[in-house]
Scaffold this active site. Sequence first.
Site, mmCIF file in Angstrom:
data_model
loop_
_atom_site.group_PDB
_atom_site.id
_atom_site.type_symbol
_atom_site.label_atom_id
_atom_site.label_comp_id
_atom_site.label_asym_id
_atom_site.label_seq_id
_atom_site.Cartn_x
_atom_site.Cartn_y
_atom_site.Cartn_z
ATOM 1 N N THR A 1 0.850 -1.184 0.000
ATOM 2 C CA THR A 1 0.000 0.000 0.000
ATOM 3 C C THR A 1 0.884 1.231 0.000
ATOM 4 O O THR A 1 1.600 1.492 0.962
ATOM 5 C CB THR A 1 -0.922 0.004 1.230
ATOM 6 O OG1 THR A 1 -1.736 -1.173 1.210
ATOM 7 C CG2 THR A 1 -1.821 1.229 1.229
ATOM 8 N N LYS B 1 -6.876 1.264 -3.799
ATOM 9 C CA LYS B 1 -6.549 0.789 -2.456
ATOM 10 C C LYS B 1 -6.716 1.908 -1.427
ATOM 11 O O LYS B 1 -7.201 1.671 -0.311
ATOM 12 C CB LYS B 1 -5.123 0.245 -2.412
ATOM 13 C CG LYS B 1 -4.675 -0.257 -1.024
ATOM 14 C CD LYS B 1 -5.555 -1.388 -0.515
ATOM 15 C CE LYS B 1 -5.251 -1.762 0.935
ATOM 16 N NZ LYS B 1 -3.934 -2.378 1.123
ATOM 17 N N LYS C 1 -0.649 5.046 8.906
ATOM 18 C CA LYS C 1 0.040 5.105 7.608
ATOM 19 C C LYS C 1 -0.962 5.177 6.456
ATOM 20 O O LYS C 1 -0.851 6.036 5.569
ATOM 21 C CB LYS C 1 0.938 3.882 7.434
ATOM 22 C CG LYS C 1 1.577 3.767 6.046
ATOM 23 C CD LYS C 1 2.436 2.528 5.922
ATOM 24 C CE LYS C 1 1.637 1.256 5.765
ATOM 25 N NZ LYS C 1 1.049 1.103 4.397
#
Length: 296
Positions: free
Chosen positions: A99, A175, A243
């Site tokens: 990611t 994503k 994150k």
Amino acid sequence: MDLPLREIAFIGLGSMGLPMAINLAKAGYAVRGHDMRQAAMDALVDHGGSACDGIGAACSGVDALFLMVVNADQAAEILFEGGALEALAPGGTVCLMSTCPPGAVETLAERVGVTGHAFVDCPVSGGVAGAQSATLTMMAACSAELFAALRPALTVMGSKLYHVGEKPGQGAVVKSINQLLCGVHLAAAAEAMALGGKVGLDRNVLLEIVGGSAASSWMLRDRGPRLLEADPNITSTVDIFVKDLGIVMEAGRDAKAAVPLAALAHQLFLAASGAGDGAADDSQVIRSYQRLNAMA
């Protein structure tokens, strides 16, 4: 590209990368794995893969490199400083499954392309459980031809495979949108359970009611039981959402799109991390609400 007849490299044998690499090895792929942790490489060997001490050794002459690393900076270090690209077979493919921010993925793809190698932007969703059961959702952005060539290997690791576009970065955008929803849904679920606790409700009964109503979500059903535990087992950490929601905000900034709910959810996860709960299960974002409401 006939991957079953050639060796492939898999770098990043973490909690998700290791079961993904093991699934490839079990399917008959000759997998060369590399990770900083010897225990992870030993586990791959136990399931039919090979362990390589260095990045160059893992990538030497292979057709494809799968990267499941922490972030785009680590991917760049492996590719351009660690010798991965130099070791790959001419015209070999780099498949980034981490990611990462869409802009960073675009930059990586451009730099890889200059070397004559192909690049696939293919983040995954499904967590450790999905990696272990080979039921990951995969969002691939690359040419249709490259997607078709890699599909047999990708379907070994995931059961839901989507070709979301031909431009690297598009997979990363999908994503980030997925993580936006997951993070906001989890923060909302934590807020609801914290409110129930504040007013003295039986939270188990509350969870059963809302979990079976129109108010439910996958995140509520999955994380709900752990929201009610003081110290649940860890499936994914608070810091991962720190994150990932940071990536969502970066994607929004680059697109000049406001993402206020993602920003608020990010602050709640960040507050939990700042209070020392970054390594706790991500359900423990509820502790941010408990502190706000003097419940701790």
